[in-house]
Design a protein around this motif. Structure first.
Motif, mmCIF file in Angstrom:
data_model
loop_
_atom_site.group_PDB
_atom_site.id
_atom_site.type_symbol
_atom_site.label_atom_id
_atom_site.label_comp_id
_atom_site.label_asym_id
_atom_site.label_seq_id
_atom_site.Cartn_x
_atom_site.Cartn_y
_atom_site.Cartn_z
ATOM 1 N N TYR A 7 0.826 -1.214 0.000
ATOM 2 C CA TYR A 7 0.000 0.000 0.000
ATOM 3 C C TYR A 7 0.860 1.264 0.000
ATOM 4 O O TYR A 7 0.488 2.267 -0.618
ATOM 5 C CB TYR A 7 -0.982 0.017 1.175
ATOM 6 C CG TYR A 7 -2.215 -0.797 0.908
ATOM 7 C CD1 TYR A 7 -3.089 -0.443 -0.113
ATOM 8 C CD2 TYR A 7 -2.504 -1.917 1.666
ATOM 9 C CE1 TYR A 7 -4.226 -1.191 -0.372
ATOM 10 C CE2 TYR A 7 -3.641 -2.667 1.420
ATOM 11 C CZ TYR A 7 -4.494 -2.299 0.395
ATOM 12 O OH TYR A 7 -5.617 -3.037 0.135
ATOM 13 N N ALA A 8 1.994 1.241 0.668
ATOM 14 C CA ALA A 8 2.877 2.416 0.663
ATOM 15 C C ALA A 8 3.333 2.722 -0.761
ATOM 16 O O ALA A 8 3.344 3.884 -1.186
ATOM 17 C CB ALA A 8 4.073 2.184 1.579
ATOM 18 N N ALA A 9 3.695 1.690 -1.495
ATOM 19 C CA ALA A 9 4.123 1.892 -2.881
ATOM 20 C C ALA A 9 2.958 2.336 -3.760
ATOM 21 O O ALA A 9 3.101 3.242 -4.587
ATOM 22 C CB ALA A 9 4.737 0.604 -3.428
ATOM 23 N N PHE A 46 0.237 4.011 -2.865
ATOM 24 C CA PHE A 46 -0.157 5.382 -2.572
ATOM 25 C C PHE A 46 0.950 6.392 -2.898
ATOM 26 O O PHE A 46 0.682 7.588 -2.998
ATOM 27 C CB PHE A 46 -0.607 5.519 -1.118
ATOM 28 C CG PHE A 46 -1.873 4.753 -0.818
ATOM 29 C CD1 PHE A 46 -2.934 4.749 -1.713
ATOM 30 C CD2 PHE A 46 -2.012 4.040 0.358
ATOM 31 C CE1 PHE A 46 -4.098 4.044 -1.450
ATOM 32 C CE2 PHE A 46 -3.175 3.342 0.640
ATOM 33 C CZ PHE A 46 -4.223 3.333 -0.268
ATOM 34 N N ALA A 47 2.177 5.919 -3.082
ATOM 35 C CA ALA A 47 3.267 6.820 -3.455
ATOM 36 C C ALA A 47 3.209 7.198 -4.937
ATOM 37 O O ALA A 47 3.690 8.267 -5.325
ATOM 38 C CB ALA A 47 4.619 6.178 -3.144
ATOM 39 N N VAL A 48 2.607 6.353 -5.757
ATOM 40 C CA VAL A 48 2.567 6.607 -7.208
ATOM 41 C C VAL A 48 1.869 7.921 -7.543
ATOM 42 O O VAL A 48 2.435 8.747 -8.266
ATOM 43 C CB VAL A 48 1.950 5.408 -7.966
ATOM 44 C CG1 VAL A 48 1.679 5.757 -9.421
ATOM 45 C CG2 VAL A 48 2.867 4.191 -7.869
ATOM 46 N N PRO A 49 0.645 8.182 -7.043
ATOM 47 C CA PRO A 49 0.020 9.470 -7.389
ATOM 48 C C PRO A 49 0.841 10.669 -6.903
ATOM 49 O O PRO A 49 0.913 11.693 -7.594
ATOM 50 C CB PRO A 49 -1.337 9.434 -6.675
ATOM 51 C CG PRO A 49 -1.590 8.008 -6.370
ATOM 52 C CD PRO A 49 -0.255 7.346 -6.250
ATOM 53 N N SER A 50 1.459 10.542 -5.741
ATOM 54 C CA SER A 50 2.292 11.624 -5.224
ATOM 55 C C SER A 50 3.443 11.914 -6.178
ATOM 56 O O SER A 50 3.693 13.065 -6.554
ATOM 57 C CB SER A 50 2.825 11.252 -3.838
ATOM 58 O OG SER A 50 3.739 12.210 -3.383
ATOM 59 N N PHE A 51 4.139 10.863 -6.573
ATOM 60 C CA PHE A 51 5.266 11.018 -7.503
ATOM 61 C C PHE A 51 4.808 11.631 -8.827
ATOM 62 O O PHE A 51 5.434 12.561 -9.340
ATOM 63 C CB PHE A 51 5.944 9.662 -7.752
ATOM 64 C CG PHE A 51 7.001 9.728 -8.802
ATOM 65 C CD1 PHE A 51 8.275 10.180 -8.494
ATOM 66 C CD2 PHE A 51 6.726 9.363 -10.111
ATOM 67 C CE1 PHE A 51 9.260 10.271 -9.466
ATOM 68 C CE2 PHE A 51 7.702 9.447 -11.093
ATOM 69 C CZ PHE A 51 8.973 9.900 -10.774
ATOM 70 N N VAL A 52 3.714 11.119 -9.365
ATOM 71 C CA VAL A 52 3.212 11.609 -10.654
ATOM 72 C C VAL A 52 2.837 13.081 -10.565
ATOM 73 O O VAL A 52 3.161 13.878 -11.464
ATOM 74 C CB VAL A 52 2.028 10.749 -11.144
ATOM 75 C CG1 VAL A 52 1.321 11.387 -12.336
ATOM 76 C CG2 VAL A 52 2.498 9.342 -11.498
ATOM 77 N N GLY A 103 1.154 17.002 -4.596
ATOM 78 C CA GLY A 103 1.945 15.773 -4.521
ATOM 79 C C GLY A 103 2.904 15.783 -3.348
ATOM 80 O O GLY A 103 3.103 14.765 -2.670
ATOM 81 N N ALA A 104 3.495 16.940 -3.069
ATOM 82 C CA ALA A 104 4.395 17.061 -1.914
ATOM 83 C C ALA A 104 3.619 16.903 -0.608
ATOM 84 O O ALA A 104 4.128 16.318 0.354
ATOM 85 C CB ALA A 104 5.120 18.408 -1.951
ATOM 86 N N GLY A 105 2.385 17.401 -0.566
ATOM 87 C CA GLY A 105 1.540 17.222 0.619
ATOM 88 C C GLY A 105 1.202 15.761 0.858
ATOM 89 O O GLY A 105 1.225 15.279 1.993
ATOM 90 N N VAL A 106 0.909 15.028 -0.221
ATOM 91 C CA VAL A 106 0.629 13.599 -0.112
ATOM 92 C C VAL A 106 1.869 12.875 0.426
ATOM 93 O O VAL A 106 1.780 12.036 1.327
ATOM 94 C CB VAL A 106 0.186 13.006 -1.467
ATOM 95 C CG1 VAL A 106 0.097 11.488 -1.409
ATOM 96 C CG2 VAL A 106 -1.144 13.609 -1.920
ATOM 97 N N ALA A 107 3.038 13.207 -0.126
ATOM 98 C CA ALA A 107 4.290 12.576 0.317
ATOM 99 C C ALA A 107 4.583 12.896 1.785
ATOM 100 O O ALA A 107 5.025 12.027 2.543
ATOM 101 C CB ALA A 107 5.448 13.024 -0.568
#
Length: 180
Positions: free
Chosen positions: A54-56, A58-64, A82-86
């Motif tokens: 799940y960490a990986a 949920f990290a995809v939209p942040s990175f994109v 994206g920075a807020g999500v990260a």
């Protein structure tokens, strides 16, 4: 984009992620995504569990969002979002994996009322082994433990694991059994 607007988007995203995390935990992880999350409600063997995917995910939209906002000419606000999500992900990791589950051995003991409350609420979430009947799906905002205990009692303790004896942790100290 004005920096104040970017910071507002960033802060709003970090705060709003708690609502997203609640919904994802309750209706995805304890719903159709249980096949991954179930490993988190069982004793972990080794350093990883299937739930870590799940960490990986949920990290995809942040990175994109960050990449698109900075490098692809998208609206610059996407980079702030994206920075807020990260950032929420990093806060979550610190609270959830380091403090609550101690996946990185440490000697931290919660002292403030707030920290005691979120740790106890998360532990009460984990006394239920099944995907149904859980309480406390949020993480940085948690109901009072007394309310959670009353709700578990009202549900006739369905799905609650048997009392656990103290177990050895990786650091060699005994972890307390969860009080229900």
């Amino acid at each position: 984009m004005a920096i104040w607007l970017g910071l507002l988007l960033f802060l709003g995203t970090v705060i709003g992620m708690e609502a997203f995390a609640y919904a994802a935990h309750r209706w995805i992880m304890h719903g159709f995504g249980w096949f991954l999350h179930e490993s988190h409600h069982r004793a972990r063997r080794g350093h990883w569990e299937l739930n870590d995917l799940y960490a990986a995910i949920f990290a995809v939209p942040s990175f994109v969002l960050v990449f698109g906002g900075l490098n692809l000419g998208w609206w610059p606000g996407f980079a702030w979002i994206g920075a807020g999500v990260a950032t929420y992900g990093m806060i979550y990791f610190g609270f959830h994996d380091v403090i609550v589950h101690q996946r990185i051995p440490n000697r931290y003991l919660p002292k403030s009322k707030y920290m005691k409350r979120i740790v106890q609420a998360h532990r009460l979430h984990h006394v239920v082994e099944t995907r149904e009947g859980n309480v406390s799906f949020g993480f940085l905002v948690a109901p009072k433990p007394e309310m959670l205990k009353a709700e578990l009692k009202r549900r006739a303790r369905a799905g609650i694991r048997a009392p656990a004896r103290p177990r050895e942790t990786q650091a060699g100290t005994h972890a307390p059994a969860v009080e229900s």
